[in-house]
Scaffold this motif. Structure first.
Motif, PDB file in Angstrom:
ATOM      1  N   GLY A  12     107.765  56.305 -53.020  1.00 32.94           N
ATOM      2  CA  GLY A  12     107.386  55.838 -51.484  1.00 32.94           C
ATOM      3  C   GLY A  12     106.160  55.217 -51.447  1.00 32.94           C
ATOM      4  N   GLY A  13     105.589  54.369 -52.474  1.00 34.19           N
ATOM      5  CA  GLY A  13     104.284  53.864 -52.597  1.00 34.19           C
ATOM      6  C   GLY A  13     103.892  52.787 -51.792  1.00 34.19           C
ATOM      7  N   GLY A  14     104.955  52.294 -51.133  1.00 36.25           N
ATOM      8  CA  GLY A  14     104.979  50.815 -50.617  1.00 36.25           C
ATOM      9  C   GLY A  14     104.717  50.966 -49.002  1.00 36.25           C
ATOM     10  N   SER A  15     104.476  52.246 -48.783  1.00 32.14           N
ATOM     11  CA  SER A  15     103.996  52.364 -47.232  1.00 32.14           C
ATOM     12  C   SER A  15     103.445  53.663 -46.991  1.00 32.14           C
ATOM     13  CB  SER A  15     105.288  52.380 -46.234  1.00 32.14           C
ATOM     14  OG  SER A  15     105.167  52.723 -44.995  1.00 32.14           O
ATOM     15  N   GLY A  16     102.599  53.962 -45.938  1.00 33.48           N
ATOM     16  CA  GLY A  16     102.404  55.208 -45.132  1.00 33.48           C
ATOM     17  C   GLY A  16     101.382  56.065 -46.320  1.00 33.48           C
ATOM     18  N   ILE A  17     101.867  57.214 -46.189  1.00 34.27           N
ATOM     19  CA  ILE A  17     101.304  58.288 -47.369  1.00 34.27           C
ATOM     20  C   ILE A  17     101.151  57.857 -48.706  1.00 34.27           C
ATOM     21  CG2 ILE A  17     101.522  60.650 -48.131  1.00 34.27           C
ATOM     22  CD1 ILE A  17     102.507  61.492 -45.152  1.00 34.27           C
ATOM     23  N   GLY A  18     102.348  57.315 -49.248  1.00 34.78           N
ATOM     24  CA  GLY A  18     102.433  56.811 -50.785  1.00 34.78           C
ATOM     25  C   GLY A  18     101.333  55.641 -50.732  1.00 34.78           C
ATOM     26  N   LEU A  19     101.456  54.687 -50.070  1.00 37.98           N
ATOM     27  CA  LEU A  19     100.275  53.543 -50.214  1.00 37.98           C
ATOM     28  C   LEU A  19      99.015  54.076 -50.157  1.00 37.98           C
ATOM     29  CD1 LEU A  19     100.022  50.643 -50.253  1.00 37.98           C
ATOM     30  CD2 LEU A  19     100.215  50.586 -47.997  1.00 37.98           C
ATOM     31  N   ALA A  20      98.606  54.963 -49.154  1.00 40.67           N
ATOM     32  CA  ALA A  20      97.127  55.572 -49.310  1.00 40.67           C
ATOM     33  C   ALA A  20      96.727  56.218 -50.512  1.00 40.67           C
ATOM     34  CB  ALA A  20      96.969  56.173 -48.057  1.00 40.67           C
ATOM     35  N   THR A  21      97.940  56.908 -50.742  1.00 40.36           N
ATOM     36  CA  THR A  21      97.765  57.710 -52.344  1.00 40.36           C
ATOM     37  C   THR A  21      97.646  57.013 -53.439  1.00 40.36           C
ATOM     38  OG1 THR A  21      98.822  59.839 -51.007  1.00 40.36           O
ATOM     39  CG2 THR A  21      98.416  59.792 -53.693  1.00 40.36           C
ATOM     40  N   ALA A  22      98.503  55.913 -53.562  1.00 40.49           N
ATOM     41  CA  ALA A  22      98.299  54.910 -54.710  1.00 40.49           C
ATOM     42  C   ALA A  22      96.794  54.406 -54.462  1.00 40.49           C
ATOM     43  CB  ALA A  22      99.295  53.717 -54.671  1.00 40.49           C
TER      44      ALA A  22
END
Ligand SMILES: NC(=O)C1=CN([C@@H]2O[C@H](COP(=O)(O)OP(=O)(O)OC[C@H]3O[C@@H](n4cnc5c(N)ncnc54)[C@H](O)[C@@H]3O)[C@@H](O)[C@H]2O)C=CC1
Ligand SMILES: CC(=O)C(C)=O
Length: 245
Positions: A12-22
């Protein structure tokens, strides 16, 4: 654990929490695989984040065991090892339980819960090879408090909390730490004023801190769970006080 040169998969790294964590993992010097089923946002995320370090995008449906197994193999192939598995991708379905179809119920369970099984099962052998690692799952406040219109979501996130404890207990001996982060409502692709209208303000009122969370605030907690070597089996609430009342 020092994250420099470690390898993390963020579902789920493309958006939201996943993106910020990536982004947060990259800023710590880790190499990152963004695993998301949305090809457009996932590849854009990898392109945008490449300024921070080594990052690739892989199209993955986390509810499909073979695809999760393959993305873990790709991470090891590309970057040589796997140290952090962030099982974060998730979806919600709103509605009254007596009108909920089995298909909708089961879809939420597959994406939110089965994915944690697959992501744990196939990450563990790779982490055993390198002497340990961290598995972090995204739970929710709705893993411990009920929401009338979120039957399947409640079920899936409650399960994530106890799956986290089970795997933590089994693999502590292998230096594999397993934790969950439980956000309150956070601005993201699924939670925003446009999508929620007036309900947005009602949600704000439920957070004593007076606002919704920001994805980077959850990312910060995930980094803590990855780095802190005396933390396992826990679900870390990051909820602006939502569950305190
Ligand atoms: N935003 C919030 O208020 C809260 C969110 N969460 C959880 O945080 C996690 C991340 O959600 P957000 O960043 O808020 O939402 P988001 O909608 O911004 O991001 C979710 C990402 O997961 C991806 N995804 C969805 N289904 C997938 C699948 N089958 N395979 C691969 N990727 C898939 C989407 O393409 C998207 O990029 C979810 O597990 C959600 O349940 C938990 C508590 C609160
Ligand atoms: C909105 C949401 O996904 C929560 C609170 O888990």
């Amino acid at each position: 654990m020092d994250l420099k040169d470690k390898v993390a998969i963020v579902t789920g790294g493309g958006s939201g929490i996943g993106l910020a964590t990536a982004q947060a993992f990259l800023e710590k010097g880790a190499k990152v695989v963004i695993a998301d089923y949305n090809e457009e946002s996932g590849s854009k995320a990898a392109e945008d984040l490449s300024q921070y370090g080594d990052v690739i995008f892989e199209k993955v449906d986390v509810s499909d065991e073979e695809q999760v197994k393959n993305v873990i193999a790709t991470a090891v192939d590309k970057f040589g090892r796997l140290d952090v598995m962030f099982n974060n991708a998730g979806i919600g379905v709103q509605g009254e339980t007596h009108k909920l179809s089995y298909e909708d119920y089961h879809k939420v369970i597959k994406v939110n819960q089965d994915s944690v099984f697959f992501g744990s099962k196939h990450a563990i052998p790779e982490m055993q090879k390198v002497g340990g690692g961290a598995i972090i799952n995204t739970a929710s406040i709705l893993g411990s408090v009920g929401e009338p219109t979120a039957f399947a979501y409640n079920a899936s996130k409650g399960a994530v909390n106890l799956m986290t404890k089970s795997v933590a207990l089994q693999y502590a001996k292998d230096n594999i730490r397993v934790s969950a982060v439980a956000p309150g409502y956070v601005e993201s692709g699924m939670v925003n004023r446009d999508a929620l209208g007036d309900y947005y303000d009602k949600l704000v009122d439920k957070h004593p801190i007076g606002r919704l969370g920001e994805p980077h605030e959850i990312a910060h907690a995930v980094i803590f769970l990855a780095e802190n070597e005396f933390t396992t089996g826990t679900t870390l609430l990051v909820d602006g006080g939502y569950t305190t009342q």
